[in-house]
Design a protein around this motif. Sequence first.
Motif, short mmCIF file in Angstrom:
data_model
loop_
_atom_site.label_atom_id
_atom_site.label_comp_id
_atom_site.label_asym_id
_atom_site.label_seq_id
_atom_site.Cartn_x
_atom_site.Cartn_y
_atom_site.Cartn_z
N ARG A 1 -54.66 -3.06 24.29
CA ARG A 1 -55.51 -3.46 25.62
C ARG A 1 -55.43 -4.95 26.03
N ALA B 1 -52.18 -5.98 26.62
CA ALA B 1 -51.59 -5.83 27.92
C ALA B 1 -52.27 -6.63 29.08
N LEU C 1 -55.68 -6.28 29.99
CA LEU C 1 -56.57 -5.46 30.26
C LEU C 1 -57.87 -5.88 29.89
N GLN D 1 -47.39 -10.29 32.74
CA GLN D 1 -47.19 -8.85 32.98
C GLN D 1 -46.10 -8.26 33.78
N TYR E 1 -47.13 -1.05 30.15
CA TYR E 1 -47.99 -0.30 29.40
C TYR E 1 -48.43 1.26 29.54
N VAL E 2 -48.51 1.66 28.40
CA VAL E 2 -48.77 3.51 28.49
C VAL E 2 -50.11 3.59 27.79
N GLY E 3 -51.10 3.81 28.36
CA GLY E 3 -52.25 4.13 27.75
C GLY E 3 -52.73 5.57 27.72
N GLN F 1 -54.49 7.55 29.48
CA GLN F 1 -54.35 8.18 30.57
C GLN F 1 -52.95 8.15 31.45
N ALA G 1 -51.94 8.06 34.56
CA ALA G 1 -51.67 7.23 35.78
C ALA G 1 -50.66 8.06 36.59
N LEU G 2 -50.83 9.35 36.70
CA LEU G 2 -50.40 10.10 37.75
C LEU G 2 -51.17 10.81 38.63
N TRP H 1 -44.41 3.93 41.81
CA TRP H 1 -44.43 2.71 40.84
C TRP H 1 -43.26 1.74 40.78
N ARG I 1 -42.04 6.14 33.55
CA ARG I 1 -42.14 4.87 34.42
C ARG I 1 -41.56 3.65 33.44
#
Lengths: 221, 206
Positions: B46, B49, B51, B74, B79-81, B83, B85-86, B99, B140
């Motif tokens: 994070r 990224a 964040l 950025q 970044y794939v965390g 969650q 994000a959908l 996106w 994504r």
Amino acid sequence: MNSFLALLMRDMRLAYRQGSALTMTLSFFVIAVTLFPLGVGPELDVLARIGPGVLWVGALLACLLTLDRIFQADYEDGTLEQLLMGPLPIEFIVLAKIMAHWITSVLPLIIVSPILAISLNLHSDGIWAMVISLLIGTPVLSLIGAVGGALTVAMRRGGVLLSLLVLPLYIPVLIFGVASVEAAVALLPMGPHLMLLGGLSLGALVVCPFAAAAALRLAVE
Amino acid sequence: MSLHVQSLTCIRQDRLIFKSVELSLSSGEILWVKGRNGAGKSSLLRILAGLLKPASGIVSWDGTDVEQEPEQYQQNLRYVGHQDALKTAYTARENLNFWSQYTGTNNVAAALEAFQLQTIADHPVRILSAGQKKRSNLARLIACPAPLWILDEPVSSLDTDYIDLFKNLLETHVKAGGMALLATHQDLGLQSARHLDLNDIWQVAG
């Protein structure tokens, strides 16, 4: 600009697809306003006198119901942090979401307000004044509400705190909104009240996106 | 293109998560961040990224401190965390389209094909399985191309076939000049990946 429009359109489409939120807000507004004649009695003079205040308070409370949704869903599903890493400055992300909130949650209230105003025996001059004052004043509700929504986004069941934070800040809008309608009904100039409402909206437009952006940065950490 | 991290320290709510982390990553490289639960893998990712702010240390991209030009940095990372994000009311295609528009890219069809999502692309995300949602999220990376991938547990919920698919896409990405930094408990068998073990950092740092 494309990113801003993409975000604005996405939020509006989502609100349209999840129509329950709009239905709930509109239903609350209609029921809350309709309760007043039942509570204070059907005397037309009394209703006409309290009508502007009832409609403004109803709109304000209905708006309050939707504030936690401005950022909450995006925060919970991880969309918010992805948005923050995108090309749009965070203040513009906030602005796009505020615009989408106003269009999808507040504008429908303004559209049905003339019908409710008739049911409250508001004078025809007052009805137009009501619509104009809501159009000019309600952006403040979304703008200030976004700051409250951003401050409480990381809290579970932060709705009560959100109300406590936001409601006192809504008082000036309520006072000038109601005053403008009362002025129109009394055939007095409503311009000064509307200008003050406009000033509040512009002031909130300048300050609130930055305040909400700062709160969101903290929330994401 | 290169990412350098110097003396990175992370403190969250008065708790020291890790200190003095050093790493570097260049085009064509994969760095696998390992560590026990709570070792700070997600916090490190994070921070990288953008964040999370580190307590101290420098993250630089192509020799420039990312604090000075965060937007430019950025733009170069995805970044794939944890969650997805959908938006569940949207389909996988609509999510990727959003996106793609938001980041100003246009590679949605290739992303759906790469993660074998064509047959479920127009189903609402709310009816997809956890693995299908994960693939829609990972897509994504292809829909919005960027050289640096930062991936936190990217293969959780994926079955073995799709883990292999993801591994191939990851290797293709780095062969094409990209770079990736991933944290996962699962050994993906990436022969070329360098390792960073946050447990070792604790042993050295005391």
